[in-house]
Design a protein around this motif. Structure first.
Motif, PDB file in Angstrom:
ATOM      1  N   SER A  29      -2.056  -4.089  11.779  1.00 53.42           N
ATOM      2  CA  SER A  29      -2.367  -4.732  10.507  1.00 53.42           C
ATOM      3  C   SER A  29      -3.305  -3.858   9.673  1.00 53.42           C
ATOM      4  N   SER A  30      -3.492  -4.244   8.420  1.00 57.35           N
ATOM      5  CA  SER A  30      -4.218  -3.403   7.450  1.00 57.35           C
ATOM      6  C   SER A  30      -5.602  -3.950   7.126  1.00 57.35           C
ATOM      7  N   VAL A  31      -6.272  -4.513   8.098  1.00 58.91           N
ATOM      8  CA  VAL A  31      -7.578  -5.118   7.868  1.00 58.91           C
ATOM      9  C   VAL A  31      -8.615  -4.044   7.565  1.00 58.91           C
ATOM     10  N   ASP A 497     -11.477   5.830  11.401  1.00 59.43           N
ATOM     11  CA  ASP A 497     -10.617   7.010  11.371  1.00 59.43           C
ATOM     12  C   ASP A 497     -10.028   7.128   9.971  1.00 59.43           C
ATOM     13  N   TRP A 498     -10.188   8.297   9.361  1.00 57.51           N
ATOM     14  CA  TRP A 498      -9.750   8.487   7.981  1.00 57.51           C
ATOM     15  C   TRP A 498      -8.259   8.255   7.818  1.00 57.51           C
ATOM     16  N   ASP A 499      -7.429   8.795   8.690  1.00 51.51           N
ATOM     17  CA  ASP A 499      -5.982   8.626   8.567  1.00 51.51           C
ATOM     18  C   ASP A 499      -5.595   7.158   8.684  1.00 51.51           C
ATOM     19  N   SER A 500      -6.228   6.450   9.590  1.00 46.24           N
ATOM     20  CA  SER A 500      -5.970   5.014   9.725  1.00 46.24           C
ATOM     21  C   SER A 500      -6.398   4.272   8.468  1.00 46.24           C
ATOM     22  N   PHE A 501      -7.584   4.610   7.952  1.00 46.08           N
ATOM     23  CA  PHE A 501      -8.100   3.914   6.774  1.00 46.08           C
ATOM     24  C   PHE A 501      -7.179   4.083   5.582  1.00 46.08           C
ATOM     25  N   LYS A 502      -6.774   5.309   5.290  1.00 47.96           N
ATOM     26  CA  LYS A 502      -5.955   5.504   4.094  1.00 47.96           C
ATOM     27  C   LYS A 502      -4.583   4.865   4.253  1.00 47.96           C
ATOM     28  N   SER A 503      -4.093   4.753   5.483  1.00 45.03           N
ATOM     29  CA  SER A 503      -2.842   4.044   5.718  1.00 45.03           C
ATOM     30  C   SER A 503      -3.007   2.550   5.469  1.00 45.03           C
ATOM     31  N   ARG A 504      -4.098   1.987   5.967  1.00 45.00           N
ATOM     32  CA  ARG A 504      -4.364   0.560   5.746  1.00 45.00           C
ATOM     33  C   ARG A 504      -4.628   0.245   4.282  1.00 45.00           C
ATOM     34  N   LEU A 505      -5.206   1.206   3.563  1.00 44.92           N
ATOM     35  CA  LEU A 505      -5.600   0.978   2.180  1.00 44.92           C
ATOM     36  C   LEU A 505      -4.403   0.728   1.261  1.00 44.92           C
ATOM     37  N   LYS A 506      -3.239   1.218   1.627  1.00 42.80           N
ATOM     38  CA  LYS A 506      -2.056   1.017   0.785  1.00 42.80           C
ATOM     39  C   LYS A 506      -1.795  -0.466   0.550  1.00 42.80           C
ATOM     40  N   PHE A 507      -1.953  -1.278   1.606  1.00 46.04           N
ATOM     41  CA  PHE A 507      -1.785  -2.732   1.476  1.00 46.04           C
ATOM     42  C   PHE A 507      -2.768  -3.299   0.460  1.00 46.04           C
TER      43      PHE A 507
END
Length: 527
Positions: A29-31, A497-507
């Motif tokens: 999920s994108s929390v 984690d930066w890669d995780s954060f920017k992926s979640r941020l799309k939502f």
């Protein structure tokens, strides 16, 4: 195709169109901020029109907040119904939910979502996480019964820091009660629990002080660039405090002193010692006209700072400070009063130190803890005081050596008024250009080897408003960087984690777009 087959196919299509696309496992999920722990399970919960909300005693405010948020997100009228046991979102308090006062636990299965917290605030933060699990409705969702599928599993979460803040400068440019409320709604989504209001500066005085009425009549009459300014009545301020409190957010008032005080000097000349003009070229020419002791200074609408000071040797100055601190403290339930203390360049150090100590004593007298920008560490601080590290690590270390705590707001990482890059149309760049990854990739415990975790109460992201004039511009400089800094403040370092954060941020970008939030579409993110 028979008529019956056609009807069946049409009904199936309608059902599919009424259901959002089923998301991935809960652990994907994108929390934001990322929780401490997420565990996935099979199946999930279908949020739909006949879903219910139930709550234990003391959580009515949180239940209403959830109902309103789900209406905003989905259009569904999810009713509150005591005793509901199936197709229900249950809110409860359990002292064993977490060892942390703000910790919460979410359990999701086919028929039930249970949000349990250690306190009302903890349940509220759990609600913010749950609402981030609700899919963004697609444009083709229609029909009589839309459904929003939320994957099953458990989320365990609690904050790294107790103080997670944002500062809004309402002195350089004034913002209405409704604009502040709008900001409170946006930032509470990311578990921000302190809003620091910078209520006075050279360019404007923004809070009614009944015993010194000219502060708002004169000092509140303008702003940077010469606009009409404005101010909050004490009733306005109490309404902001109430609204924030419902969202478990503490208002931290700041009256900057002894510098950044031209709006006060313009209102009451007896506070003016006469400005000492620095060497030629150090200060703009117009400031040389602000130096007649005992006389009001001209109103100031520029951006430069460092030229003003209260008269630190007059008893009337301390009566003024006490009246201001007393009146604001009486309508501020939170524990902190911020006395500023920064960039007081024309206050001699032998005058600055006793002034800060006297102001600190007055704050203590009225039952508050003193907050101040890191320069206040030159004075003798009480163990209850907090120095806000914005510029010099050595000042923060001085505060720590006195037994005080620090609030972390490094200008090169956390100042929301800094431009993203050289093309940003508003903002400043005196500290740094702060792209999204710069706002995310840092940790409070690694800024200086002498500033350790036990010294830090939390993290705050200030937004100064020299160039910010309206709600849209507030949003643009705040988002998405506030989400990044919120994760620094809430989530443990080993989970970030930066890669995780920017992926979640799309939502979240999809949510902001849907809600007409004017956010910066960083090229670092594949929106």
């Amino acid at each position: 195709m028979t008529f019956q087959s056609f009807i069946w196919a049409a009904l199936c299509f309608m059902f599919i169109a009424c259901d959002t696309e089923r998301p991935a496992k809960l652990s994907q999920s994108s929390v934001i901020p990322i929780p401490v722990s997420i565990t996935s399970a099979e199946g999930g919960f279908a949020l739909k029109s006949d879903s219910k909300i139930s709550y234990e005693s003391g959580l009515q405010n949180e239940a209403q907040a959830l109902k309103q948020r789900l209406k905003s997100l989905t259009g569904l009228e999810v009713n509150i119904e005591d005793g509901a046991s199936e197709n229900v979102i249950q809110l409860s308090i359990d002292p064993n939910a977490s060892a942390n006062e703000e910790g919460y636990l979410i359990k999701i299965d086919k028929g039930k979502v249970k949000i349990t917290g250690n306190s009302e605030a903890a349940v509220f933060w759990g609600i913010q996480t749950f609402c981030q699990l609700v899919p963004v409705p697609s444009d083709n969702v229609s029909g009589p019964n839309p459904q929003f599928f939320i994957s099953a599993g458990e989320i365990e979460d609690y904050p790294e820091y107790a103080y997670r803040g944002m500062m809004l400068d309402v002195a350089r440019h004034f913002f209405s009660v409704n604009e502040v409320k709008h900001l409170i709604d946006l930032i509470s989504t990311y578990k921000i629990n302190h809003l620091h209001l910078h209520l006075s500066d050279d360019q404007g005085w923004r809070i009614e002080i009944k015993s010194w009425p000219l502060l708002t009549e004169i000092g509140g009459s303008t702003e940077v660039g010469g606009g009409k300014g404005g101010f909050y009545t004490q009733e306005d301020y109490k309404e902001i405090v109430r609204y924030a409190s419902e969202r478990h957010m503490t208002i931290v008032p700041e009256i900057d002193m002894p510098g950044h005080t031209n709006s006060a000097l313009a209102s009451y000349g007896e506070l003016n010692p006469g400005i000492k003009v620095p060497e030629e070229g150090a200060v703009p020419t117009e400031r040389t006209q602000m130096g007649v002791a005992g006389q009001p200074t001209p109103l100031y609408t520029g951006r430069e700072v460092g030229f003003s000071t209260l008269d630190t040797n007059k008893p009337v100055t301390y009566q003024f400070i006490e009246d201001v601190i007393r009146e604001i403290s009486e309508i501020t339930p939170g524990p902190y009063f911020h006395i500023g203390g920064d960039e007081s360049h024309v206050t001699e150090m032998e005058d600055y130190i006793p002034f800060i100590e006297k102001a600190q004593d007055i704050v203590t007298k009225y039952g508050k803890k003193t907050l101040g920008w890191d320069e206040v560490a030159h004075a003798k601080l009480l163990p209850t005081s907090v120095a806000q590290y914005w510029a010099k690590a050595e000042n923060a270390v001085m505060a720590i050596e006195q037994g005080a705590k620090v609030l972390i707001s490094p200008a090169t990482k956390a100042y929301l008024d800094m431009k993203y890059d050289s093309t940003t149309h508003i903002g400043l760049n005196w500290a740094a250009y702060i792209e999204l990854d710069d706002a995310y990739n840092w940790d409070p415990t690694t800024l200086d080897e002498q500033i350790k975790r036990e010294h830090i109460i939390g993290v705050e992201a200030p937004l100064w408003t020299e160039t910010v004039t309206n709600r849209s511009e507030i949003e643009y400089l705040t988002f998405p960087r506030l989400a990044a800094i919120a994760e620094v403040a809430w989530s443990p370092q080993d989970r970030r984690d930066w890669d995780s954060f920017k992926s979640r941020l799309k939502f979240h970008g999809q949510r902001w777009t849907r809600d007409n939030v004017n956010f910066y579409k960083s090229p670092k993110v594949d929106w």
